[in-house]
Design an enzyme around this catalytic site. Structure first.
Site, PDB file in Angstrom:
ATOM      1  N   LYS A   1      44.682  37.956  45.386  1.00 37.14           N
ATOM      2  CA  LYS A   1      43.403  37.485  44.929  1.00 37.14           C
ATOM      3  C   LYS A   1      42.631  36.691  45.989  1.00 37.14           C
ATOM      4  O   LYS A   1      41.904  35.636  45.686  1.00 37.14           O
ATOM      5  CB  LYS A   1      43.550  36.643  43.604  1.00 37.14           C
ATOM      6  CG  LYS A   1      44.162  37.404  42.487  1.00 37.14           C
ATOM      7  CD  LYS A   1      44.383  36.505  41.136  1.00 37.14           C
ATOM      8  CE  LYS A   1      45.323  37.088  40.285  1.00 37.14           C
ATOM      9  NZ  LYS A   1      45.365  36.346  39.024  1.00 37.14           N
TER      10      LYS A   1
ATOM     11  N   ASP B   1      49.540  34.154  33.359  1.00 36.02           N
ATOM     12  CA  ASP B   1      48.647  34.203  32.236  1.00 36.02           C
ATOM     13  C   ASP B   1      49.141  35.438  31.260  1.00 36.02           C
ATOM     14  O   ASP B   1      48.915  35.376  29.970  1.00 36.02           O
ATOM     15  CB  ASP B   1      47.363  34.950  32.914  1.00 36.02           C
ATOM     16  CG  ASP B   1      47.503  36.299  33.846  1.00 36.02           C
ATOM     17  OD1 ASP B   1      48.425  36.419  33.685  1.00 36.02           O
ATOM     18  OD2 ASP B   1      46.152  36.608  33.986  1.00 36.02           O
TER      19      ASP B   1
END
Length: 464
Positions: free
Chosen positions: A168, A207
């Site tokens: 990311k 997550d």
């Protein structure tokens, strides 16, 4: 196989025979689905076993989360949620099973810190955490904290996780191979004495685990957490006896543990080559992680729009769309956004208002109704394939667990905003799950935030 069957809308009659034929490679047959399920299961088993885990594509990291919420968790908890260019700090007050208060604040991470040192990153996080606690008057309380860290981790315990690699856009030095919980503790310690942040880090998670925990708080049948957003990943409840990578003390009273599959990498070894298309290969070729995260590139929101664009461009250049006349925007990589796929498929059957809005933005004002029907069909093929790939993995996990009733907690922008993704998944999972198993899909409410606090809450519950 009847190619029209998955798309029973009125517009199908207007789709050209040539485009229907050329889109056939984007439609997974039942036989292909069964083979994908078999290969997913094989890769998951490789990830669970010591001998094969080092070379496995689906790593199946042990999370060391062994207890799910039971609705009795109470008190104040903090959560840190780091997964991109922003991170959140949350204060969650659990009162009872259906009553909680949540306060949160988003903090930016400047690119200079994303590409700087690990010390800079964790000092920045510690400073924001201290400011948040002052702002919400919990500065003097020692609160349990759950840390959502949505990067690939090798966990060595509930509160110890080594960063496997940055993703990311992050590339902070001195963090890969290090325990990120310890790095956060060190940053907090550098602010004292006296310590101005009094916290107890109770758990580190990603997550996907947070999504499962968040849903399990309300639905105690939740056994799978799924993300279908910018990326894709899944976690599930596995028997400890099947987890050869589980290190440390095994409590005889705890038979299960959550497994973070990191299944976005399924296919990196060629397991999906038999259903990949020229569009998939082109996306991979121009990606920043060529040859990696192959399944994710066929499913997730980061790539879905580009997959559709590549097909539209091919058919335009072949004279099958827009009279062979495209536009500069259409021919530019990355300019057909995934949200366009959802918008185009939101049109009522036989109408093309959203589709025309999208095509106008792309400089294709000359599109006919037939062009709109064709573009919509292409989008449906791409999004349905994504939903069916996810469904193959989920059906394989449900069958593997072999529990009679399973809830799948789901989060992510593709699942949330695509008008048909949920229904496509339910229909396809039902087709391939054992007939005596019931299941449902539950939209997660803030899994990465509330889920982190719940992991901390459950850890405290068990400790006491």
């Amino acid at each position: 196989m009847d190619l029209v069957k998955p798309f029973m809308d009125l517009h199908v009659d207007r789709v050209s025979k040539e485009i229907r034929e050329q889109c056939q490679e984007l439609i997974l047959t039942d036989k292909q689905m069964e083979e994908i399920m078999r290969r997913v299961l094989k890769e998951i088993n490789n990830g669970l076993h010591k001998e094969t885990q080092p070379t496995a594509d689906v790593k199946c990291f042990i999370t060391y989360v062994q207890d799910l919420p039971n609705g009795k968790e109470k008190g104040k908890f903090l959560a840190l949620d780091l997964g991109g260019t922003n991170f959140r700090v949350l204060l969650i007050h659990l009162k009872d099973e259906n009553d909680f208060e949540m306060l949160s604040k988003i903090y930016a991470i400047p690119q200079s810190i994303m590409l700087g040192s690990g010390t800079q990153l964790f000092d920045h996080i510690a400073e924001c955490l201290a400011n948040f606690m002052k702002e919400h008057a919990v500065y003097d309380e020692k609160l349990p904290l759950g840390f959502t860290f949505s990067f690939p981790l090798t966990q060595l315990g509930l509160t110890k996780g080594m960063l496997a690699r940055w993703t990311k856009g992050f590339n902070c030095s001195g963090v890969v191979g290090e325990d990120v919980v310890q790095l956060l503790k060190d940053a907090i310690a550098r602010r004292g004495p006296p310590l101005d942040v009094q916290i107890e880090i109770c758990a580190i998670l990603n997550d996907t685990t947070g999504t499962l925990m968040s849903c399990a708080w309300k639905n105690h049948n939740c056994r799978i957490g799924l993300i279908v957003g910018t990326g894709s990943n899944a976690c599930y409840v596995e028997k400890v006896e099947n987890c050869e990578m589980f290190d440390g003390y095994k409590d005889p009273n705890k038979q299960h543990v959550l497994i973070n599959t990191e299944w976005g990498a399924f296919g990196d070894n060629g397991a999906l080559d038999f259903v990949r298309t020229e569009y998939d290969r082109e996306i991979d070729h121009f990606s920043i992680n060529k040859g990696r995260q192959i399944q994710e590139k066929m499913i997730s929101g980061m790539y879905m729009g580009e997959l559709a664009r590549l097909a539209i461009v091919k058919f335009t250049k072949a004279g099958l769309l827009f009279g062979g006349v495209g536009s500069d925007i259409l021919f530019k990589r990355g300019q057909f956004f995934t949200k366009y796929v959802s918008e185009i498929e939101s049109d009522k059957p036989g109408t093309y208002s959203y589709c025309r809005d999208v095509l106008d933005e792309l400089g294709l004002e000359h599109a006919t109704d037939e062009d709109c029907a064709n573009v919509r069909y292409i989008c449906e093929c791409v999004s349905s394939r994504a939903a069916h790939l996810v469904s193959a993995g989920i059906a394989a996990l449900i069958n593997k667990m072999d529990e009679k009733s399973v809830t799948v907690g789901v989060d992510g922008s593709v699942y949330r905003f695509h008008p048909k993704f949920h229904d496509l998944m339910v229909q396809k999972i039902r087709q391939f799950v054992k007939p005596d198993i019931s299941f449902d899909l539950m939209l997660s409410e803030d899994g990465s935030g509330r889920g982190a606090a719940l992991v901390a809450a459950v850890a405290c519950r068990e400790a006491h």
